[in-house]
Design a protein around this motif. Structure first.
Motif, PDB file in Angstrom:
ATOM      1  N   ARG A  49       0.830  -1.207   0.000  1.00 33.64           N
ATOM      2  CA  ARG A  49       0.000   0.000   0.000  1.00 33.64           C
ATOM      3  C   ARG A  49       0.863   1.256   0.000  1.00 33.64           C
ATOM      4  O   ARG A  49       0.573   2.219  -0.701  1.00 33.64           O
ATOM      5  CB  ARG A  49      -0.915   0.019   1.226  1.00 33.64           C
ATOM      6  CG  ARG A  49      -2.133  -0.835   1.094  1.00 33.64           C
ATOM      7  CD  ARG A  49      -3.122  -0.527   2.220  1.00 33.64           C
ATOM      8  NE  ARG A  49      -4.096  -1.568   2.292  1.00 33.64           N
ATOM      9  CZ  ARG A  49      -4.083  -2.549   3.196  1.00 33.64           C
ATOM     10  NH1 ARG A  49      -3.164  -2.603   4.129  1.00 33.64           N
ATOM     11  NH2 ARG A  49      -5.006  -3.486   3.175  1.00 33.64           N
ATOM     12  N   ASP A  50       1.931   1.233   0.812  1.00 29.44           N
ATOM     13  CA  ASP A  50       2.836   2.383   0.873  1.00 29.44           C
ATOM     14  C   ASP A  50       3.508   2.637  -0.473  1.00 29.44           C
ATOM     15  O   ASP A  50       3.921   3.756  -0.769  1.00 29.44           O
ATOM     16  CB  ASP A  50       3.907   2.189   1.954  1.00 29.44           C
ATOM     17  CG  ASP A  50       3.355   2.283   3.372  1.00 29.44           C
ATOM     18  OD1 ASP A  50       2.189   2.710   3.540  1.00 29.44           O
ATOM     19  OD2 ASP A  50       4.092   1.913   4.313  1.00 29.44           O
ATOM     20  N   SER A  51       3.601   1.587  -1.283  1.00 28.96           N
ATOM     21  CA  SER A  51       4.194   1.717  -2.620  1.00 28.96           C
ATOM     22  C   SER A  51       3.165   2.100  -3.678  1.00 28.96           C
ATOM     23  O   SER A  51       3.498   2.237  -4.846  1.00 28.96           O
ATOM     24  CB  SER A  51       4.865   0.400  -3.022  1.00 28.96           C
ATOM     25  OG  SER A  51       5.928   0.110  -2.152  1.00 28.96           O
ATOM     26  N   GLY A  52       1.898   2.200  -3.268  1.00 23.74           N
ATOM     27  CA  GLY A  52       0.858   2.628  -4.189  1.00 23.74           C
ATOM     28  C   GLY A  52      -0.099   1.546  -4.660  1.00 23.74           C
ATOM     29  O   GLY A  52      -1.018   1.820  -5.424  1.00 23.74           O
ATOM     30  N   VAL A  53       0.087   0.300  -4.216  1.00 24.93           N
ATOM     31  CA  VAL A  53      -0.816  -0.782  -4.609  1.00 24.93           C
ATOM     32  C   VAL A  53      -2.134  -0.608  -3.848  1.00 24.93           C
ATOM     33  O   VAL A  53      -2.139  -0.410  -2.636  1.00 24.93           O
ATOM     34  CB  VAL A  53      -0.198  -2.170  -4.301  1.00 24.93           C
ATOM     35  CG1 VAL A  53      -1.164  -3.284  -4.681  1.00 24.93           C
ATOM     36  CG2 VAL A  53       1.130  -2.335  -5.029  1.00 24.93           C
ATOM     37  N   GLN A  54      -3.241  -0.665  -4.566  1.00 23.70           N
ATOM     38  CA  GLN A  54      -4.546  -0.429  -3.960  1.00 23.70           C
ATOM     39  C   GLN A  54      -5.168  -1.736  -3.475  1.00 23.70           C
ATOM     40  O   GLN A  54      -5.982  -2.352  -4.161  1.00 23.70           O
ATOM     41  CB  GLN A  54      -5.458   0.273  -4.958  1.00 23.70           C
ATOM     42  CG  GLN A  54      -4.942   1.641  -5.334  1.00 23.70           C
ATOM     43  CD  GLN A  54      -5.790   2.331  -6.373  1.00 23.70           C
ATOM     44  OE1 GLN A  54      -6.708   1.741  -6.943  1.00 23.70           O
ATOM     45  NE2 GLN A  54      -5.483   3.586  -6.626  1.00 23.70           N
ATOM     46  N   LEU A  55      -4.780  -2.156  -2.288  1.00 23.60           N
ATOM     47  CA  LEU A  55      -5.329  -3.368  -1.677  1.00 23.60           C
ATOM     48  C   LEU A  55      -6.517  -3.016  -0.810  1.00 23.60           C
ATOM     49  O   LEU A  55      -6.506  -1.986  -0.123  1.00 23.60           O
ATOM     50  CB  LEU A  55      -4.273  -4.046  -0.799  1.00 23.60           C
ATOM     51  CG  LEU A  55      -3.064  -4.640  -1.502  1.00 23.60           C
ATOM     52  CD1 LEU A  55      -2.078  -5.178  -0.466  1.00 23.60           C
ATOM     53  CD2 LEU A  55      -3.469  -5.741  -2.450  1.00 23.60           C
ATOM     54  N   LYS A  56      -7.531  -3.881  -0.836  1.00 26.44           N
ATOM     55  CA  LYS A  56      -8.692  -3.653   0.025  1.00 26.44           C
ATOM     56  C   LYS A  56      -8.265  -3.775   1.480  1.00 26.44           C
ATOM     57  O   LYS A  56      -7.236  -4.369   1.804  1.00 26.44           O
ATOM     58  CB  LYS A  56      -9.812  -4.657  -0.281  1.00 26.44           C
ATOM     59  CG  LYS A  56      -9.495  -6.100   0.095  1.00 26.44           C
ATOM     60  CD  LYS A  56     -10.654  -7.018  -0.240  1.00 26.44           C
ATOM     61  CE  LYS A  56     -10.298  -8.480   0.022  1.00 26.44           C
ATOM     62  NZ  LYS A  56     -11.388  -9.369  -0.335  1.00 26.44           N
ATOM     63  N   ARG A  57      -9.056  -3.190   2.343  1.00 20.70           N
ATOM     64  CA  ARG A  57      -8.806  -3.275   3.783  1.00 20.70           C
ATOM     65  C   ARG A  57      -9.820  -4.232   4.386  1.00 20.70           C
ATOM     66  O   ARG A  57     -11.002  -4.154   4.092  1.00 20.70           O
ATOM     67  CB  ARG A  57      -8.918  -1.909   4.427  1.00 20.70           C
ATOM     68  CG  ARG A  57      -7.873  -0.954   3.870  1.00 20.70           C
ATOM     69  CD  ARG A  57      -7.651   0.209   4.798  1.00 20.70           C
ATOM     70  NE  ARG A  57      -6.655   1.090   4.237  1.00 20.70           N
ATOM     71  CZ  ARG A  57      -5.376   1.091   4.607  1.00 20.70           C
ATOM     72  NH1 ARG A  57      -4.967   0.273   5.542  1.00 20.70           N
ATOM     73  NH2 ARG A  57      -4.523   1.924   4.046  1.00 20.70           N
TER      74      ARG A  57
END
Length: 78
Positions: A49-57
């Motif tokens: 996520r910190d790298s920009g990958v849009q993972l669901k929470r």
């Protein structure tokens, strides 16, 4: 006496990780599928996520209610 070093776990394939994350219902499910612990799976998700990958929470587990009176009784030994 010599201590044995823990073996470093195998690296997780990020493509597989994202596919599992997308199709799973919890961090625990992802961790189990990859053979890692849930904290490691959460750390990988954060890194992505910190790298920009849009993972669901995933929803967090509901915390248990704290019964202060009961816990204080247990702590004092009464």
């Amino acid at each position: 006496m010599s201590k044995k070093k823990k073996a470093r776990p195998n690296a997780v394939d990020y493509k597989l990780f994202v596919k599992l994350w997308k199709s799973s219902g919890s961090v625990g499910d992802v961790a189990k599928a990859l053979g890692i612990n849930a904290n490691s799976a959460s750390a990988i998700a954060k890194r992505l996520r910190d790298s920009g990958v849009q993972l669901k929470r995933f929803m967090r587990r509901a915390p248990q209610k704290i019964d202060v009176k009961l816990l204080n009784k247990l702590a004092s030994g009464r």
